[in-house]
Design a protein around this motif. Structure first.
Motif, PDB file in Angstrom:
ATOM      1  N   THR A   1       0.830  -1.211   0.000  1.00 62.13           N
ATOM      2  CA  THR A   1       0.000   0.000   0.000  1.00 62.13           C
ATOM      3  C   THR A   1       0.858   1.253   0.000  1.00 62.13           C
ATOM      4  OG1 THR A   1      -1.760  -1.148   1.187  1.00 62.13           O
ATOM      5  CG2 THR A   1      -1.813   1.253   1.234  1.00 62.13           C
ATOM      6  N   GLY A   2       1.868   1.282   0.877  1.00 61.74           N
ATOM      7  CA  GLY A   2       2.761   2.429   0.942  1.00 61.74           C
ATOM      8  C   GLY A   2       3.534   2.618  -0.350  1.00 61.74           C
ATOM      9  N   LEU A   3       3.960   1.519  -0.958  1.00 63.03           N
ATOM     10  CA  LEU A   3       4.681   1.597  -2.225  1.00 63.03           C
ATOM     11  C   LEU A   3       3.799   2.172  -3.330  1.00 63.03           C
ATOM     12  CD1 LEU A   3       6.542  -1.821  -2.072  1.00 63.03           C
ATOM     13  CD2 LEU A   3       7.661   0.414  -2.263  1.00 63.03           C
ATOM     14  N   ALA A   4       2.557   1.723  -3.386  1.00 64.31           N
ATOM     15  CA  ALA A   4       1.634   2.224  -4.404  1.00 64.31           C
ATOM     16  C   ALA A   4       1.371   3.715  -4.212  1.00 64.31           C
ATOM     17  CB  ALA A   4       0.321   1.439  -4.349  1.00 64.31           C
ATOM     18  N   GLU A   5       1.233   4.123  -2.966  1.00 62.91           N
ATOM     19  CA  GLU A   5       1.007   5.544  -2.675  1.00 62.91           C
ATOM     20  C   GLU A   5       2.210   6.373  -3.118  1.00 62.91           C
ATOM     21  OE1 GLU A   5      -0.119   8.451   1.119  1.00 62.91           O
ATOM     22  OE2 GLU A   5       0.543   6.400   1.475  1.00 62.91           O
ATOM     23  N   MET A   6       3.409   5.897  -2.816  1.00 59.98           N
ATOM     24  CA  MET A   6       4.612   6.629  -3.195  1.00 59.98           C
ATOM     25  C   MET A   6       4.766   6.670  -4.713  1.00 59.98           C
ATOM     26  SD  MET A   6       7.075   8.384  -1.904  1.00 59.98           S
ATOM     27  CE  MET A   6       7.218   7.878  -0.176  1.00 59.98           C
ATOM     28  N   LYS A   7       4.527   5.543  -5.375  1.00 58.48           N
ATOM     29  CA  LYS A   7       4.655   5.476  -6.835  1.00 58.48           C
ATOM     30  C   LYS A   7       3.695   6.452  -7.515  1.00 58.48           C
ATOM     31  CE  LYS A   7       4.493   2.086 -10.624  1.00 58.48           C
ATOM     32  NZ  LYS A   7       3.311   2.583 -11.359  1.00 58.48           N
ATOM     33  N   ALA A   8       2.500   6.599  -6.950  1.00 54.59           N
ATOM     34  CA  ALA A   8       1.508   7.497  -7.528  1.00 54.59           C
ATOM     35  C   ALA A   8       1.838   8.962  -7.267  1.00 54.59           C
ATOM     36  CB  ALA A   8       0.121   7.177  -6.970  1.00 54.59           C
TER      37      ALA A   8
END
Length: 240
Positions: free
Chosen positions: A180-187
């Motif tokens: 979840t944190g990775l997806a948020e950062m990537k976005a």
């Protein structure tokens, strides 16, 4: 996706910590250069090194060992831990390090981070270490009031090589990355995001690839044998 086998240095030895806790260390080798050679022999084309002594001291410490790793590996080396001045960067690039990871100093001085990114385009990596979504600094010994995503946004318009996102709660715990944190950062930012912390199965690697994460750092799972480096690398490369 690129895979970075990790070598964490403490007192000149290759170790792993749990959740960044210096009191919870496992020592794996007294010859980190030999460890680097082993990963390269298994197919690694880059190595991630953390100077844990440097992270705590606020300056590079394990210079002789890092130089030996660079020489032994023969592939690009990424280094983090205590890099906080122009002189530090000049020193580690002089050791042959390809990418320098900035963490604590990036939080303290985003302007300086932007400046050195322009001086060394595509050779500076932003290291965002998060605990409950907030940036941790000083070798993870302190937690700030700055959200990880907000720090990344402050400098994401600079010519940085990448962003390493580490969820401290996952690091060394063999429980899987914070997807979840990775997806948020990537976005949130245009930079390539490298996952760090908790990657310990081939399924984790597959999911990172499926979610478009361009890199991941793997540590404890390789040392304890729960994840085979050659098999993980095979997932990232087209069949011959």
């Amino acid at each position: 996706m690129f895979i970075y086998p990790a070598i964490d240095l403490l007192n000149g030895r290759a170790v792993r910590l749990k959740q960044g806790d210096y009191s919870q260390k496992t020592e794996f080798s007294d010859d980190p250069a030999a460890v680097a050679r082993r990963w390269v022999e298994l197919g690694a084309d880059r190595i991630h090194v953390v100077d844990l002594d440097g992270a705590k001291a606020g300056k590079p410490i394990n210079g002789a060992v890092i130089r030996a790793i660079v020489e032994a590996a023969g592939v690009p080396v990424q280094l983090g831990g205590g890099l906080r001045t122009d002189a530090d960067l000049e020193t580690v690039f002089g050791w042959g390090v390809r990418w320098a990871v900035l963490g604590t100093k990036a939080l303290q001085s985003p302007d300086w981070t932007r400046t050195v990114a322009k001086r060394y385009p595509d050779h500076i990596v932003l290291g965002v270490d998060a605990k409950n979504g907030f940036v941790a600094t000083e070798g993870w010994l302190e937690v700030s009031q700055v959200k990880a995503v907000d720090l990344a946004k402050q400098v994401s318009d600079s010519p940085l090589a990448a962003l390493v996102y580490t969820d401290i709660a996952k690091d060394g715990m063999m429980s899987g990355p914070n997807f979840t944190g990775l997806a948020e950062m990537k976005a949130a930012v245009p930079l390539p995001v490298i996952a760090s912390g908790g990657v310990c199965t081939l399924d984790h690697v597959r999911r990172l690839i499926d979610e478009g994460i361009p890199g991941c750092i793997i540590g404890r799972a390789l040392y304890e044998g729960s994840l085979d480096l050659a098999a993980a690398l095979a997932l990232t490369r087209p069949p011959q």
